[in-house]
Scaffold this motif. Structure first.
Motif, PDB file in Angstrom:
ATOM      1  N   VAL A   1      -6.960  -5.087   0.758  1.00  0.00           N
ATOM      2  CA  VAL A   1      -5.637  -4.471   0.628  1.00  0.00           C
ATOM      3  C   VAL A   1      -4.784  -5.016   1.768  1.00  0.00           C
ATOM      4  O   VAL A   1      -5.272  -5.211   2.876  1.00  0.00           O
ATOM      5  CB  VAL A   1      -5.700  -2.931   0.683  1.00  0.00           C
ATOM      6  CG1 VAL A   1      -6.320  -2.366  -0.581  1.00  0.00           C
ATOM      7  CG2 VAL A   1      -6.447  -2.442   1.911  1.00  0.00           C
ATOM      8  N   CYS A   2      -3.504  -5.248   1.467  1.00  0.00           N
ATOM      9  CA  CYS A   2      -2.626  -5.903   2.448  1.00  0.00           C
ATOM     10  C   CYS A   2      -1.303  -5.163   2.531  1.00  0.00           C
ATOM     11  O   CYS A   2      -0.689  -4.850   1.505  1.00  0.00           O
ATOM     12  CB  CYS A   2      -2.413  -7.355   2.015  1.00  0.00           C
ATOM     13  SG  CYS A   2      -1.317  -8.302   3.095  1.00  0.00           S
TER      14      CYS A   2
ATOM     15  N   TRP B   1      -2.105   3.477  -6.053  1.00  0.00           N
ATOM     16  CA  TRP B   1      -2.564   3.751  -7.420  1.00  0.00           C
ATOM     17  C   TRP B   1      -3.358   2.570  -7.955  1.00  0.00           C
ATOM     18  O   TRP B   1      -4.406   2.730  -8.580  1.00  0.00           O
ATOM     19  CB  TRP B   1      -1.354   4.047  -8.311  1.00  0.00           C
ATOM     20  CG  TRP B   1      -1.676   5.003  -9.426  1.00  0.00           C
ATOM     21  CD1 TRP B   1      -2.164   4.694 -10.660  1.00  0.00           C
ATOM     22  CD2 TRP B   1      -1.542   6.415  -9.406  1.00  0.00           C
ATOM     23  NE1 TRP B   1      -2.342   5.817 -11.405  1.00  0.00           N
ATOM     24  CE2 TRP B   1      -1.962   6.900 -10.659  1.00  0.00           C
ATOM     25  CE3 TRP B   1      -1.105   7.320  -8.441  1.00  0.00           C
ATOM     26  CZ2 TRP B   1      -1.953   8.254 -10.980  1.00  0.00           C
ATOM     27  CZ3 TRP B   1      -1.095   8.667  -8.772  1.00  0.00           C
ATOM     28  CH2 TRP B   1      -1.514   9.128 -10.022  1.00  0.00           C
ATOM     29  N   HIS B   2      -2.854   1.348  -7.720  1.00  0.00           N
ATOM     30  CA  HIS B   2      -3.573   0.142  -8.131  1.00  0.00           C
ATOM     31  C   HIS B   2      -4.940   0.087  -7.451  1.00  0.00           C
ATOM     32  O   HIS B   2      -5.965  -0.153  -8.100  1.00  0.00           O
ATOM     33  CB  HIS B   2      -2.772  -1.107  -7.752  1.00  0.00           C
ATOM     34  CG  HIS B   2      -1.633  -1.403  -8.668  1.00  0.00           C
ATOM     35  ND1 HIS B   2      -1.268  -2.683  -9.016  1.00  0.00           N
ATOM     36  CD2 HIS B   2      -0.755  -0.596  -9.311  1.00  0.00           C
ATOM     37  CE1 HIS B   2      -0.227  -2.650  -9.828  1.00  0.00           C
ATOM     38  NE2 HIS B   2       0.111  -1.388 -10.013  1.00  0.00           N
ATOM     39  N   ALA B   3      -4.941   0.276  -6.138  1.00  0.00           N
ATOM     40  CA  ALA B   3      -6.176   0.149  -5.370  1.00  0.00           C
ATOM     41  C   ALA B   3      -7.237   1.147  -5.840  1.00  0.00           C
ATOM     42  O   ALA B   3      -8.402   0.792  -6.036  1.00  0.00           O
ATOM     43  CB  ALA B   3      -5.887   0.342  -3.875  1.00  0.00           C
TER      44      ALA B   3
ATOM     45  N   CYS C   1       0.824  -1.223   0.000  1.00  0.00           N
ATOM     46  CA  CYS C   1       0.000   0.000   0.000  1.00  0.00           C
ATOM     47  C   CYS C   1       0.848   1.259   0.000  1.00  0.00           C
ATOM     48  O   CYS C   1       0.494   2.265   0.614  1.00  0.00           O
ATOM     49  CB  CYS C   1      -0.961  -0.015   1.185  1.00  0.00           C
ATOM     50  SG  CYS C   1      -2.185  -1.336   1.116  1.00  0.00           S
ATOM     51  N   GLY C   2       2.002   1.194  -0.673  1.00  0.00           N
ATOM     52  CA  GLY C   2       2.804   2.393  -0.879  1.00  0.00           C
ATOM     53  C   GLY C   2       2.238   3.188  -2.045  1.00  0.00           C
ATOM     54  O   GLY C   2       1.050   3.101  -2.363  1.00  0.00           O
TER      55      GLY C   2
ATOM     56  N   GLU D   1      -1.272   0.581   9.426  1.00  0.00           N
ATOM     57  CA  GLU D   1      -1.818   1.940   9.282  1.00  0.00           C
ATOM     58  C   GLU D   1      -1.997   2.303   7.809  1.00  0.00           C
ATOM     59  O   GLU D   1      -2.991   2.935   7.424  1.00  0.00           O
ATOM     60  CB  GLU D   1      -0.883   2.937   9.966  1.00  0.00           C
ATOM     61  CG  GLU D   1      -1.371   4.379   9.903  1.00  0.00           C
ATOM     62  CD  GLU D   1      -0.384   5.352  10.534  1.00  0.00           C
ATOM     63  OE1 GLU D   1      -0.533   6.555  10.310  1.00  0.00           O
ATOM     64  OE2 GLU D   1       0.533   4.886  11.244  1.00  0.00           O
ATOM     65  N   GLN D   2      -1.035   1.894   6.967  1.00  0.00           N
ATOM     66  CA  GLN D   2      -1.137   2.158   5.531  1.00  0.00           C
ATOM     67  C   GLN D   2      -2.274   1.355   4.912  1.00  0.00           C
ATOM     68  O   GLN D   2      -3.009   1.845   4.053  1.00  0.00           O
ATOM     69  CB  GLN D   2       0.182   1.824   4.842  1.00  0.00           C
ATOM     70  CG  GLN D   2       1.319   2.754   5.214  1.00  0.00           C
ATOM     71  CD  GLN D   2       2.594   2.407   4.461  1.00  0.00           C
ATOM     72  OE1 GLN D   2       2.559   2.051   3.284  1.00  0.00           O
ATOM     73  NE2 GLN D   2       3.716   2.504   5.145  1.00  0.00           N
ATOM     74  N   ALA D   3      -2.407   0.084   5.325  1.00  0.00           N
ATOM     75  CA  ALA D   3      -3.499  -0.745   4.814  1.00  0.00           C
ATOM     76  C   ALA D   3      -4.848  -0.153   5.208  1.00  0.00           C
ATOM     77  O   ALA D   3      -5.787  -0.105   4.398  1.00  0.00           O
ATOM     78  CB  ALA D   3      -3.368  -2.169   5.346  1.00  0.00           C
TER      79      ALA D   3
END
Length: 325
Positions: A30-31, A14-16, A8-9, A36-38
């Motif tokens: 999302v993984c 962008w993908h998500a 999730c960088g 926190e990022q997820a």
């Protein structure tokens, strides 16, 4: 079609976001090890956040997994997804070493799933149009090409980019875009000669490719460039010239970065002046290939070949000698 994103960088987000608005697609998960990022990605897209792949695979029934983790983790995550029976879309480069790439391809084949590698430059409309002009003979026989790609050093946002054994440096991570594009446009490469200078967060490389048809391409890649991200390419043929430059093709210049982590720096993601986002078009194309069983614009063999050429450039940098393929 149910999709999950691992990582999730900048590119993972962008993908998500692309999947979240894509018709006929449901972003279910999302993984990211940094939960926190997820959680942030989940909040923005409506997906369910997970901290580990094992947990996600145990709960979610997904058809496709998008892999946007650091390059040195590609093999591990791609093979885990393949063994779980999931089709895989992985960011470029396919891997850091050719042997790893071959293992990944074999694992996907053994488990009956498809593997796609995100060499997105083939989906930038200005690059696709240049190839069309060259293929049509509009500029005659293309003999000399130049390409340049430059931006800030992503290591200022994510330190793993500063470690050559994890990122491959500017040749492996940035120049590989133009390596793949030149091979797509001009054919197979016969020899490679490279130079590279690294000082702190300045990483500059110049690589010359000689093709089997006699054409020559000079490629520049620059991390630590003081301006905003830019790219340019030019082909000279027997009857004319075709070129693109991101700084000249935009009447309005927009600089976008991925969301900063904890208020810090972020990795800048290249943009195209086109109406449609090339990253969205690429992901949609890969999903269509899965649905219809068709071949993608960029194959895993193409990705593997680009990696071989990049590795040859690194070998040339090390030895000071041209490397024949």
């Amino acid at each position: 079609m149910k999709v999950a994103v691992v990582g999730c960088g900048g590119m993972g987000m962008w993908h998500a976001k692309s999947y979240a608005k894509m018709p006929g697609v449901e972003l279910v998960a999302v993984c990211e090890p940094v939960f926190e990022q997820a959680a942030n990605a989940a909040k923005l897209t409506g997906a369910t956040p997970y901290e580990t792949m094992d947990e996600m695979l145990a709960v979610e029934a997904v058809d496709v997994i998008s892999v946007a983790v650091p390059t040195y983790l590609h093999k591990e995550i791609v093979m885990q997804a393949a063994r779980a029976g999931k089709h895989v879309i992985c960011e470029k480069p396919i891997a850091l070493h050719v042997e790893e790439a071959k293992d990944m391809i074999a694992c996907c084949e053994e488990n009956g799933v498809r593997l796609f590698i995100g060499h997105v430059v083939r989906f930038f409309p200005e690059y696709a149009q240049m190839k069309e002009q060259i293929d049509s003979g509009r500029i005659g026989r293309a003999g000399v090409a130049n390409a340049r790609r430059a931006g800030g050093h992503p290591g200022e946002a994510r330190p793993w980019y500063l470690e050559a054994d994890r990122s491959g440096g500017v040749i492996m991570d940035l120049m590989i875009h133009d390596i793949d594009y030149m091979r797509w446009t001009l054919g197979e490469v016969k020899s490679v000669y490279g130079m590279n200078r690294v000082v702190g967060t300045t990483d500059y490389a110049l690589v010359t490719l000689v093709f089997e048809n006699g054409a020559v391409a000079n490629l520049e890649a620059f991390w630590g460039y003081p301006g905003s991200f830019r790219y340019a390419a030019e082909f000279a043929g027997s009857d004319g010239l075709v070129r693109t430059d991101s700084m000249n093709s935009q009447s309005l210049q927009i600089r976008k970065s991925s969301p900063a982590e904890h208020g810090g720096k972020a990795v800048e993601i290249p943009q195209s002046p086109s109406f449609k986002d090339p990253y969205y078009v690429e992901l949609e194309h890969f999903l269509t290939c899965i649905r219809e069983g068709t071949e993608p614009r960029v194959t895993v063999q193409d990705a593997c070949r680009a990696l071989e050429i990049a590795r040859a450039a690194l070998e040339s940098v090390r030895t000071g000698q041209a490397v024949t393929l």
